[in-house]
Write a protein that holds these residues in place. Structure first.
Motif, PDB file in Angstrom:
ATOM      1  N   ARG A 112       0.824  -1.205   0.000  1.00 57.01           N
ATOM      2  CA  ARG A 112       0.000   0.000   0.000  1.00 57.01           C
ATOM      3  C   ARG A 112       0.863   1.261   0.000  1.00 57.01           C
ATOM      4  O   ARG A 112       1.690   1.458   0.890  1.00 57.01           O
ATOM      5  N   VAL A 113       0.629   2.092  -0.992  1.00 53.68           N
ATOM      6  CA  VAL A 113       1.349   3.362  -1.132  1.00 53.68           C
ATOM      7  C   VAL A 113       0.352   4.502  -0.961  1.00 53.68           C
ATOM      8  O   VAL A 113      -0.582   4.647  -1.761  1.00 53.68           O
ATOM      9  N   TYR A 114       0.538   5.297   0.058  1.00 50.90           N
ATOM     10  CA  TYR A 114      -0.318   6.452   0.334  1.00 50.90           C
ATOM     11  C   TYR A 114       0.384   7.689  -0.225  1.00 50.90           C
ATOM     12  O   TYR A 114       1.537   7.976   0.126  1.00 50.90           O
ATOM     13  N   ALA A 115      -0.281   8.432  -1.087  1.00 50.84           N
ATOM     14  CA  ALA A 115       0.306   9.621  -1.698  1.00 50.84           C
ATOM     15  C   ALA A 115      -0.459  10.869  -1.283  1.00 50.84           C
ATOM     16  O   ALA A 115      -1.667  10.961  -1.511  1.00 50.84           O
ATOM     17  N   SER A 116       0.243  11.800  -0.666  1.00 47.36           N
ATOM     18  CA  SER A 116      -0.315  13.114  -0.338  1.00 47.36           C
ATOM     19  C   SER A 116       0.200  14.088  -1.388  1.00 47.36           C
ATOM     20  O   SER A 116       1.405  14.334  -1.485  1.00 47.36           O
ATOM     21  N   LEU A 117      -0.706  14.638  -2.192  1.00 45.54           N
ATOM     22  CA  LEU A 117      -0.323  15.395  -3.379  1.00 45.54           C
ATOM     23  C   LEU A 117      -1.078  16.717  -3.485  1.00 45.54           C
ATOM     24  O   LEU A 117      -2.211  16.832  -3.014  1.00 45.54           O
ATOM     25  N   SER A 118      -0.471  17.686  -4.137  1.00 42.50           N
ATOM     26  CA  SER A 118      -1.139  18.952  -4.456  1.00 42.50           C
ATOM     27  C   SER A 118      -1.913  18.767  -5.761  1.00 42.50           C
ATOM     28  O   SER A 118      -1.404  19.035  -6.844  1.00 42.50           O
ATOM     29  N   LEU A 119      -3.142  18.302  -5.656  1.00 37.94           N
ATOM     30  CA  LEU A 119      -3.965  18.064  -6.836  1.00 37.94           C
ATOM     31  C   LEU A 119      -4.954  19.178  -7.094  1.00 37.94           C
ATOM     32  O   LEU A 119      -5.708  19.136  -8.068  1.00 37.94           O
ATOM     33  N   SER A 120      -4.984  20.184  -6.229  1.00 36.43           N
ATOM     34  CA  SER A 120      -5.803  21.374  -6.426  1.00 36.43           C
ATOM     35  C   SER A 120      -4.961  22.573  -6.019  1.00 36.43           C
ATOM     36  O   SER A 120      -3.956  22.437  -5.311  1.00 36.43           O
ATOM     37  N   GLY A 121      -5.371  23.758  -6.466  1.00 40.60           N
ATOM     38  CA  GLY A 121      -4.609  24.951  -6.145  1.00 40.60           C
ATOM     39  C   GLY A 121      -3.528  25.238  -7.164  1.00 40.60           C
ATOM     40  O   GLY A 121      -3.445  24.583  -8.218  1.00 40.60           O
ATOM     41  N   PRO A 122      -2.638  26.200  -6.885  1.00 39.09           N
ATOM     42  CA  PRO A 122      -1.653  26.655  -7.873  1.00 39.09           C
ATOM     43  C   PRO A 122      -0.615  25.614  -8.262  1.00 39.09           C
ATOM     44  O   PRO A 122       0.038  25.752  -9.290  1.00 39.09           O
ATOM     45  N   LEU A 123      -0.435  24.577  -7.456  1.00 38.31           N
ATOM     46  CA  LEU A 123       0.567  23.556  -7.766  1.00 38.31           C
ATOM     47  C   LEU A 123      -0.073  22.256  -8.248  1.00 38.31           C
ATOM     48  O   LEU A 123       0.564  21.200  -8.228  1.00 38.31           O
ATOM     49  N   ALA A 124      -1.309  22.335  -8.704  1.00 38.64           N
ATOM     50  CA  ALA A 124      -2.018  21.125  -9.129  1.00 38.64           C
ATOM     51  C   ALA A 124      -1.317  20.420 -10.286  1.00 38.64           C
ATOM     52  O   ALA A 124      -1.320  19.185 -10.364  1.00 38.64           O
ATOM     53  N   GLY A 125      -0.709  21.163 -11.186  1.00 37.66           N
ATOM     54  CA  GLY A 125      -0.006  20.541 -12.305  1.00 37.66           C
ATOM     55  C   GLY A 125       1.161  19.696 -11.843  1.00 37.66           C
ATOM     56  O   GLY A 125       1.435  18.618 -12.394  1.00 37.66           O
ATOM     57  N   ILE A 126       1.856  20.162 -10.809  1.00 45.20           N
ATOM     58  CA  ILE A 126       2.995  19.418 -10.273  1.00 45.20           C
ATOM     59  C   ILE A 126       2.510  18.158  -9.561  1.00 45.20           C
ATOM     60  O   ILE A 126       3.036  17.063  -9.763  1.00 45.20           O
ATOM     61  N   GLY A 127       1.490  18.296  -8.703  1.00 46.36           N
ATOM     62  CA  GLY A 127       0.966  17.138  -8.000  1.00 46.36           C
ATOM     63  C   GLY A 127       0.412  16.088  -8.947  1.00 46.36           C
ATOM     64  O   GLY A 127       0.586  14.880  -8.733  1.00 46.36           O
ATOM     65  N   THR A 128      -0.246  16.537 -10.022  1.00 43.13           N
ATOM     66  CA  THR A 128      -0.792  15.593 -10.999  1.00 43.13           C
ATOM     67  C   THR A 128       0.320  14.834 -11.703  1.00 43.13           C
ATOM     68  O   THR A 128       0.201  13.621 -11.948  1.00 43.13           O
ATOM     69  N   ALA A 129       1.410  15.523 -12.028  1.00 45.22           N
ATOM     70  CA  ALA A 129       2.553  14.839 -12.651  1.00 45.22           C
ATOM     71  C   ALA A 129       3.147  13.798 -11.712  1.00 45.22           C
ATOM     72  O   ALA A 129       3.489  12.681 -12.133  1.00 45.22           O
ATOM     73  N   GLU A 130       3.266  14.142 -10.444  1.00 49.54           N
ATOM     74  CA  GLU A 130       3.786  13.180  -9.475  1.00 49.54           C
ATOM     75  C   GLU A 130       2.869  11.959  -9.378  1.00 49.54           C
ATOM     76  O   GLU A 130       3.330  10.817  -9.287  1.00 49.54           O
ATOM     77  N   GLN A 131       1.560  12.205  -9.409  1.00 48.84           N
ATOM     78  CA  GLN A 131       0.599  11.097  -9.395  1.00 48.84           C
ATOM     79  C   GLN A 131       0.803  10.191 -10.604  1.00 48.84           C
ATOM     80  O   GLN A 131       0.824   8.958 -10.477  1.00 48.84           O
ATOM     81  N   HIS A 132       0.959  10.779 -11.782  1.00 43.97           N
ATOM     82  CA  HIS A 132       1.141   9.978 -12.986  1.00 43.97           C
ATOM     83  C   HIS A 132       2.433   9.169 -12.928  1.00 43.97           C
ATOM     84  O   HIS A 132       2.494   8.034 -13.425  1.00 43.97           O
ATOM     85  N   GLY A 133       3.469   9.742 -12.319  1.00 42.62           N
ATOM     86  CA  GLY A 133       4.709   8.984 -12.163  1.00 42.62           C
ATOM     87  C   GLY A 133       4.531   7.793 -11.254  1.00 42.62           C
ATOM     88  O   GLY A 133       5.041   6.690 -11.536  1.00 42.62           O
TER      89      GLY A 133
END
Length: 417
Positions: A48-69
């Motif tokens: 189980r991998v838990y990911a806390s990411l910036s998926l909303s707000g001004p850094l959403a593009g960065i968090g989404t890229a990390e999610q895709h990785g």
């Protein structure tokens, strides 16, 4: 592949959340599994991998890229049997770059008896630093790319490993590039967050060591709409060059403000700048005389592990991102490498127990894995005293802020002189 958890905590206080008990009487909330194993559970249980990411707000593009990785790595690993024979299962959570929100969501997961095997601890250093005490308390391993120097405090963040250099290492390399390009008086503009604070401390140490005079340091907000006042003050110091570090959409406002002022000072961006796809934020006129210090995986012809990146990692990343890489490839590769580093640690430890994997990671400098599958850096030489990977020679390069190609890469900058 992953489940996104949202919602904001009301009236939460980070310290209270971090040290609150994690007993069985808590609400199970959004638990993805009823298993409570933190490792070594065998192939019948997921990893189980838990990911806390910036998926909303001004850094959403960065968090989404990390999610895709992360999704791409999970796909590749699961096709080969997972980690230690356990299928990788992602639990994706949107913290909105809010440390209180991030702690609340992870606390809810732990209170529900759903302890993850691995945590991606945020897209920002502020979030990582908020999560560190909870990860230490619960003995949960974390791999991420946020790089505040405070994350190097092993008493605070001893279960967190950073897939990248400490700010001092990064800024020392930037200083060398500035000197090679003939810049001796440099103005500095940094984001006013935990990462920016760490970069400022590193700049103040490393630039003078290299013979660079810092004419003045100014800061901008991560959601800034204009940076004209700061740039005017910096322009008045008459520097040879301007060093900018931060990430996200605010960098576009910074560059637009420089253009509107008609200030043609050469700009050197840091790695956060380099990963933010600034060419998609502004027109070409705002990018004149701009270069950026970039991870080699994001610069054409500079990939540390080119064949593995091109043949395995990139196709999986492109599938996760629906064929379009919107930010620099290193941001996708960071999430990808997190799981590949975890896999190497599990193989070295012959276990997914958090303490066993932590001990294995601490031995990577002395005994590197024989067949690592990571792609962002050529090595991750952690030790018992150092949880940052460092700055492997050749894994970083100066680049031009041009439009990303379909590999998420930009061309290298021209050599000095």
């Amino acid at each position: 592949m992953g489940r996104i958890t949202g919602g904001f905590a009301t009236g939460a206080v980070i310290a209270a959340l971090v040290f609150a008990g994690c007993g069985s009487d808590g609400d199970s909330g959004d638990s993805a599994s009823t298993s409570t194993s933190g490792g070594g559970g065998g192939s019948s249980e997921p990893y189980r991998v838990y990911a806390s990411l910036s998926l909303s707000g001004p850094l959403a593009g960065i968090g989404t890229a990390e999610q895709h990785g992360l999704e791409a790595a999970a796909e590749v690993l699961n096709a080969g049997g997972g980690i230690d024979g356990r299928r990788v299962e992602l639990d994706i959570n949107d913290d909105g770059s809010d440390p209180t929100q991030a702690v609340s969501l992870l606390q809810r997961k732990l209170t529900g008896g759903d302890k993850p095997d691995l945590v991606w601890p945020g897209s920002t250093s502020n979030v990582t630093l908020a999560l560190c005490p909870l990860l230490m308390q619960q003995r949960v391993l974390a791999l991420g790319i946020t790089a505040s120097s405070d994350i190097g405090d092993l008493d605070r963040c001893g279960y967190n490993f950073v897939m990248g250099p400490a700010p001092a290492d990064s800024q020392r390399a930037v200083a060398e590039q500035l000197v090679q390009r003939g810049y001796r008086r440099v103005a500095v503009l940094l984001s006013n967050d935990a990462y920016g604070e760490a970069v400022q401390k590193a700049v103040e140490e490393t630039f003078p060591e290299a013979g660079i005079e810092i004419t003045q340091i100014e800061n901008f907000a991560p959601d800034a709409l204009d940076a004209s006042p700061q740039l005017r003050r910096l322009r008045d110091t008459n520097p040879d060059a301007l060093f900018i570090e931060g990430q996200g959409a605010a960098l576009g406002k910074v560059l637009e403000s420089r253009q509107q002022l008609g200030w043609d000072v050469p700009v050197v961006g840091g790695t956060g700048f380099g990963g933010s796809n600034v060419a998609a934020l502004v027109g070409p006129d705002a990018l004149r005389d701009v270069v950026m210090w970039q991870w080699g995986v994001g610069v054409r012809g500079s990939e540390p592990v080119p064949e593995l990146y091109e043949q395995t990692a990139l196709p999986a990343i492109q599938r996760a991102a629906d064929g379009e890489l919107r930010v620099a490839s290193n941001l996708y590769a960071g999430g990808y490498d997190a799981l590949m580093v975890a896999d190497a640690a599990a193989r070295a430890a012959r276990s997914v127990d958090a303490d066993a994997m932590r001990d294995a990671l601490r031995g990577f400098a002395e005994t590197p894995p024989s067949d690592p599958q990571w792609v962002m850096l050529s090595e991750y030489p952690y030790t018992a005293e150092k949880n940052f990977s460092g700055l492997p020679p050749g894994d970083f390069a100066l680049a031009l802020p041009e439009r990303l190609d379909d590999h998420g890469q930009v061309p290298p900058a021209r050599a000095a002189g």
